[in-house]
Enzyme design. Sequence first.
Site, PDB file in Angstrom:
ATOM      1  N   ARG A  48       0.809  -1.225   0.000  1.00  0.00           N
ATOM      2  CA  ARG A  48       0.000   0.000   0.000  1.00  0.00           C
ATOM      3  C   ARG A  48       0.842   1.275   0.000  1.00  0.00           C
ATOM      4  O   ARG A  48       0.317   2.358  -0.152  1.00  0.00           O
ATOM      5  CB  ARG A  48      -0.993  -0.007   1.153  1.00  0.00           C
ATOM      6  CG  ARG A  48      -0.408  -0.145   2.515  1.00  0.00           C
ATOM      7  CD  ARG A  48      -1.516  -0.253   3.546  1.00  0.00           C
ATOM      8  NE  ARG A  48      -1.066  -0.981   4.712  1.00  0.00           N
ATOM      9  CZ  ARG A  48      -1.879  -1.557   5.576  1.00  0.00           C
ATOM     10  NH1 ARG A  48      -3.164  -1.522   5.413  1.00  0.00           N
ATOM     11  NH2 ARG A  48      -1.376  -2.197   6.609  1.00  0.00           N
ATOM     12  N   LYS A 147       1.886 -19.787   5.807  1.00  0.00           N
ATOM     13  CA  LYS A 147       1.410 -20.230   7.110  1.00  0.00           C
ATOM     14  C   LYS A 147       1.573 -19.107   8.141  1.00  0.00           C
ATOM     15  O   LYS A 147       2.414 -18.234   7.903  1.00  0.00           O
ATOM     16  CB  LYS A 147       2.161 -21.496   7.560  1.00  0.00           C
ATOM     17  CG  LYS A 147       3.632 -21.215   7.980  1.00  0.00           C
ATOM     18  CD  LYS A 147       4.149 -22.194   8.967  1.00  0.00           C
ATOM     19  CE  LYS A 147       4.035 -21.680  10.370  1.00  0.00           C
ATOM     20  NZ  LYS A 147       5.250 -21.168  10.989  1.00  0.00           N
ATOM     21  N   HIS A 177       7.565 -24.269   4.709  1.00  0.00           N
ATOM     22  CA  HIS A 177       8.895 -24.121   4.100  1.00  0.00           C
ATOM     23  C   HIS A 177       9.810 -25.296   4.418  1.00  0.00           C
ATOM     24  O   HIS A 177      10.805 -25.512   3.722  1.00  0.00           O
ATOM     25  CB  HIS A 177       9.528 -22.762   4.434  1.00  0.00           C
ATOM     26  CG  HIS A 177      10.132 -22.666   5.790  1.00  0.00           C
ATOM     27  ND1 HIS A 177       9.402 -22.329   6.900  1.00  0.00           N
ATOM     28  CD2 HIS A 177      11.402 -22.851   6.226  1.00  0.00           C
ATOM     29  CE1 HIS A 177      10.195 -22.310   7.950  1.00  0.00           C
ATOM     30  NE2 HIS A 177      11.426 -22.627   7.577  1.00  0.00           N
ATOM     31  N   HIS A 239       5.446 -27.885  10.705  1.00  0.00           N
ATOM     32  CA  HIS A 239       6.738 -28.478  10.356  1.00  0.00           C
ATOM     33  C   HIS A 239       6.936 -29.866  10.973  1.00  0.00           C
ATOM     34  O   HIS A 239       7.351 -30.802  10.298  1.00  0.00           O
ATOM     35  CB  HIS A 239       7.889 -27.572  10.788  1.00  0.00           C
ATOM     36  CG  HIS A 239       7.749 -26.157  10.315  1.00  0.00           C
ATOM     37  ND1 HIS A 239       7.283 -25.836   9.060  1.00  0.00           N
ATOM     38  CD2 HIS A 239       8.000 -24.977  10.927  1.00  0.00           C
ATOM     39  CE1 HIS A 239       7.277 -24.518   8.924  1.00  0.00           C
ATOM     40  NE2 HIS A 239       7.701 -23.972  10.046  1.00  0.00           N
ATOM     41  N   LYS A 339      12.230 -22.956  21.440  1.00  0.00           N
ATOM     42  CA  LYS A 339      13.049 -21.764  21.202  1.00  0.00           C
ATOM     43  C   LYS A 339      14.084 -21.693  22.319  1.00  0.00           C
ATOM     44  O   LYS A 339      13.883 -22.252  23.404  1.00  0.00           O
ATOM     45  CB  LYS A 339      12.208 -20.487  21.254  1.00  0.00           C
ATOM     46  CG  LYS A 339      10.958 -20.512  20.379  1.00  0.00           C
ATOM     47  CD  LYS A 339      11.219 -19.999  18.975  1.00  0.00           C
ATOM     48  CE  LYS A 339       9.967 -19.832  18.159  1.00  0.00           C
ATOM     49  NZ  LYS A 339       9.841 -20.697  17.000  1.00  0.00           N
TER      50      LYS A 339
HETATM   51  N1  NDP Z   1       8.618 -13.336   8.075  1.00  0.00           N
HETATM   52  C1  NDP Z   1       8.819 -14.657   8.079  1.00  0.00           C
HETATM   53  O1  NDP Z   1       9.931 -15.174   8.206  1.00  0.00           O
HETATM   54  C2  NDP Z   1       7.666 -15.580   7.906  1.00  0.00           C
HETATM   55  C3  NDP Z   1       6.403 -15.111   7.600  1.00  0.00           C
HETATM   56  N2  NDP Z   1       5.370 -15.999   7.407  1.00  0.00           N
HETATM   57  C4  NDP Z   1       4.036 -15.516   7.040  1.00  0.00           C
HETATM   58  O2  NDP Z   1       4.135 -14.652   5.912  1.00  0.00           O
HETATM   59  C5  NDP Z   1       3.169 -13.643   5.991  1.00  0.00           C
HETATM   60  C6  NDP Z   1       3.871 -12.284   5.958  1.00  0.00           C
HETATM   61  O3  NDP Z   1       4.716 -12.188   7.078  1.00  0.00           O
HETATM   62  P1  NDP Z   1       5.750 -10.999   7.275  1.00  0.00           P
HETATM   63  O4  NDP Z   1       6.370 -10.633   5.991  1.00  0.00           O
HETATM   64  O5  NDP Z   1       6.624 -11.405   8.382  1.00  0.00           O
HETATM   65  O6  NDP Z   1       4.786  -9.842   7.776  1.00  0.00           O
HETATM   66  P2  NDP Z   1       4.991  -8.278   7.609  1.00  0.00           P
HETATM   67  O7  NDP Z   1       4.066  -7.620   8.553  1.00  0.00           O
HETATM   68  O8  NDP Z   1       6.436  -7.925   7.670  1.00  0.00           O
HETATM   69  O9  NDP Z   1       4.488  -8.022   6.126  1.00  0.00           O
HETATM   70  C7  NDP Z   1       3.130  -8.087   5.753  1.00  0.00           C
HETATM   71  C8  NDP Z   1       2.871  -7.022   4.748  1.00  0.00           C
HETATM   72  O10 NDP Z   1       1.488  -7.031   4.394  1.00  0.00           O
HETATM   73  C9  NDP Z   1       1.068  -5.709   4.233  1.00  0.00           C
HETATM   74  N3  NDP Z   1      -0.356  -5.525   4.440  1.00  0.00           N
HETATM   75  C10 NDP Z   1      -1.102  -6.032   5.438  1.00  0.00           C
HETATM   76  N4  NDP Z   1      -2.382  -5.643   5.274  1.00  0.00           N
HETATM   77  C11 NDP Z   1      -2.431  -4.880   4.146  1.00  0.00           C
HETATM   78  C12 NDP Z   1      -3.460  -4.183   3.433  1.00  0.00           C
HETATM   79  N5  NDP Z   1      -4.735  -4.203   3.824  1.00  0.00           N
HETATM   80  N6  NDP Z   1      -3.158  -3.510   2.304  1.00  0.00           N
HETATM   81  C13 NDP Z   1      -1.883  -3.472   1.883  1.00  0.00           C
HETATM   82  N7  NDP Z   1      -0.842  -4.108   2.512  1.00  0.00           N
HETATM   83  C14 NDP Z   1      -1.137  -4.795   3.624  1.00  0.00           C
HETATM   84  C15 NDP Z   1       1.833  -4.929   5.285  1.00  0.00           C
HETATM   85  O11 NDP Z   1       1.927  -3.631   4.846  1.00  0.00           O
HETATM   86  P3  NDP Z   1       2.211  -2.408   5.856  1.00  0.00           P
HETATM   87  O12 NDP Z   1       3.678  -2.483   6.118  1.00  0.00           O
HETATM   88  O13 NDP Z   1       1.805  -1.217   5.073  1.00  0.00           O
HETATM   89  O14 NDP Z   1       1.368  -2.646   7.058  1.00  0.00           O
HETATM   90  C16 NDP Z   1       3.193  -5.645   5.306  1.00  0.00           C
HETATM   91  O15 NDP Z   1       4.139  -5.045   4.466  1.00  0.00           O
HETATM   92  C17 NDP Z   1       2.384 -13.885   7.269  1.00  0.00           C
HETATM   93  O16 NDP Z   1       1.259 -14.680   6.960  1.00  0.00           O
HETATM   94  C18 NDP Z   1       3.368 -14.681   8.113  1.00  0.00           C
HETATM   95  O17 NDP Z   1       2.699 -15.466   9.055  1.00  0.00           O
HETATM   96  C19 NDP Z   1       5.566 -17.344   7.490  1.00  0.00           C
HETATM   97  C20 NDP Z   1       6.790 -17.876   7.802  1.00  0.00           C
HETATM   98  C21 NDP Z   1       7.932 -17.042   8.053  1.00  0.00           C
HETATM   99  O1  LIG Z   2       7.896 -21.246  10.447  1.00  0.00           O
HETATM  100  C1  LIG Z   2       8.734 -20.953  11.287  1.00  0.00           C
HETATM  101  O2  LIG Z   2       9.960 -21.478  11.177  1.00  0.00           O
HETATM  102  C2  LIG Z   2      11.073 -20.854  11.812  1.00  0.00           C
HETATM  103  C3  LIG Z   2      12.196 -21.886  11.803  1.00  0.00           C
HETATM  104  O3  LIG Z   2      12.533 -22.151  10.472  1.00  0.00           O
HETATM  105  P1  LIG Z   2      14.015 -22.642  10.091  1.00  0.00           P
HETATM  106  O4  LIG Z   2      13.955 -22.840   8.628  1.00  0.00           O
HETATM  107  O5  LIG Z   2      14.933 -21.531  10.523  1.00  0.00           O
HETATM  108  O6  LIG Z   2      14.271 -23.887  10.858  1.00  0.00           O
HETATM  109  C4  LIG Z   2      10.732 -20.415  13.218  1.00  0.00           C
HETATM  110  O7  LIG Z   2      11.809 -19.674  13.781  1.00  0.00           O
HETATM  111  C5  LIG Z   2       9.504 -19.555  13.196  1.00  0.00           C
HETATM  112  O8  LIG Z   2       9.143 -19.217  14.529  1.00  0.00           O
HETATM  113  C6  LIG Z   2       8.364 -20.266  12.534  1.00  0.00           C
HETATM  114  O9  LIG Z   2       7.274 -19.372  12.316  1.00  0.00           O
END
Ligand code: NDP
Ligand SMILES: O=C1O[C@H](COP(=O)(O)O)[C@@H](O)[C@H](O)[C@H]1O
Length: 491
Positions: A48, A147, A177, A239, A339
Amino acid sequence: MSIASTSSDIVIFGAMGDLAQRKLIPSLFQLESADLLGQDSRIIGVARHEEDTNSFSDICKESLARYVKPEELEPEALKRFLAKIEYCSVNFTEAESYQDLKTTLDTSAERARIFYYATPASIYGSISKNLTRCECINTNSCVVLEKPIGHNLKSSNEVNDQVAEYFDETQIYRIDHYLGKETVQNLIALRFANPLFGSQWNQSHISHVEITVAEKVGIEGRWGYFDKAGQMRDMVQNHLLQLLCLTAMDPPDDLSADMIRNEKVKVLKALRPITSEMCSTHVVRGRYTKGMLEGTPVPGYMEEEGANPDSNTETFVAIKAEINNWRWAGVPFYLRTGKRMPEKLSQITIHFKPQPHFIFDENQRHLAQNKLIIRLQPEEGISLQILNKDQGLGKGMRLRSEPLKLNFSQAFEQKRIPDAYERLLLEVIQGNQYLFVRRDEVEHAWTWCDQLMEHWASDTKPPLPYAAGSWGPKASDLMLIKDGNSWHEDQ
Ligand SMILES: NC(=O)C1=CN([C@@H]2O[C@H](COP(=O)(O)OP(=O)(O)OC[C@H]3O[C@@H](n4cnc5c(N)ncnc54)[C@H](OP(=O)(O)O)[C@@H]3O)[C@@H](O)[C@H]2O)C=CC1
Ligand SMILES: O=C1O[C@H](COP(=O)(O)O)[C@@H](O)[C@H](O)[C@H]1O
């Protein structure tokens, strides 16, 4: 449906987020570097923020500099990759704001479209609906879901139902993953390509199985997310149960996605439900307190930033799981994940039964078992603990247990092991669903976890404490000791 064309539009929702910038953009770069992305493919970042393609491209460049090793950031590949990037500003929950994306996609109407939802699952339905309303979904489209999908069976069904209104199951790629890790895929090769293991992989020959996924990291700024989830939802529901399925499933008829997933579902359905009476003998729930990790003091979970003093969330789970079928009757599968453990380690240990009759010195009976240790990460490899005669005169027939070791990075002379997301993104591009989780798998996994977590919900006792930097509460060791077993000691 399979995405057969070599070029696709990969549309990342949540393109500025942590997952997109830390994992997806670097993985797509690696695919481009290996010439696997398709010459005319485009990566369309959607968020956004009022950015444009140039500024988004700069953000991606910074992430690549941060998350890709300098020696892998080859300038020509980087130039090709950045040329593929585009950006659209969209508020995901407002249909009217999709016009920019529609115009961008219309320039390649028939091309495969991959919609990657790197956003909270609560808006997956809304995005799917808006994409449909704005006619962004063509006949060659699919969607990738991250997820966690929901926090129990009910909420996961709600999300899956919403997405299913707009995408057929064959178009939905649910990410776990761990399935993208090379060593996890190798479980299929190890089990089904080696006759030696194929014939021994059952209750006649295996006494018990351990699956450990230990993490050194704590919660570090993720309290808001983690405290609602806990280790059970964060790691076990997905996992660990996937690892259990791949370890325990029957041979699939072939390597097609549905044959493999059918076998995994059978395992999930055969998992013995854990009743409230079994909780004290079959489950340990822990939470880290302050401790030392590699000589550095680290805070406890309740002292982490953002902590709520009323939290009852676990950061460690150990479960004695049982599979009620012919292959595994009587074989415990001990699962353990936490953890702030002393090291990062994902490992499956298969303990084989001893010989039916022991002819060696009784004092050595405890040695006389084979163990297969499948090291998923780090130092990926396999080691088979076997018994030999100790060498030398005067020792008689003394046994000695030594490992036959296969270290993957040495054996395959590989420069680098691809990140799980590289493999998964490639499979999506190629239209292969075998490394993705089918809806019924998610449902059976939640069903088993939900009934266990319901017992916790009615228990006001906090999780058992364990010091950060230790292997979890003592009760986790005791759970195995009561069965005459112990966690594999060579951590
Ligand atoms: N990060 C990770 O390592 C992992 C993430 N996931 C999953 O991946 C997904 C994303 O996670 P993550 O990247 O960490 O989360 P973040 O919060 O970092 O990123 C999510 C993004 O979605 C955007 N967003 C949310 N709502 C809206 C909206 N209505 N309109 C436009 N943009 C929107 C946010 O934008 P804004 O910044 O503007 O709010 C943000 O940039 C989640 O489902 C998480 O559970 C799964 C495994 C690992
Ligand atoms: O999905 C997840 O996995 C990571 C661990 O992943 P790994 O590839 O580093 O073993 C975990 O840290 C996180 O909490 C969980 O959401």
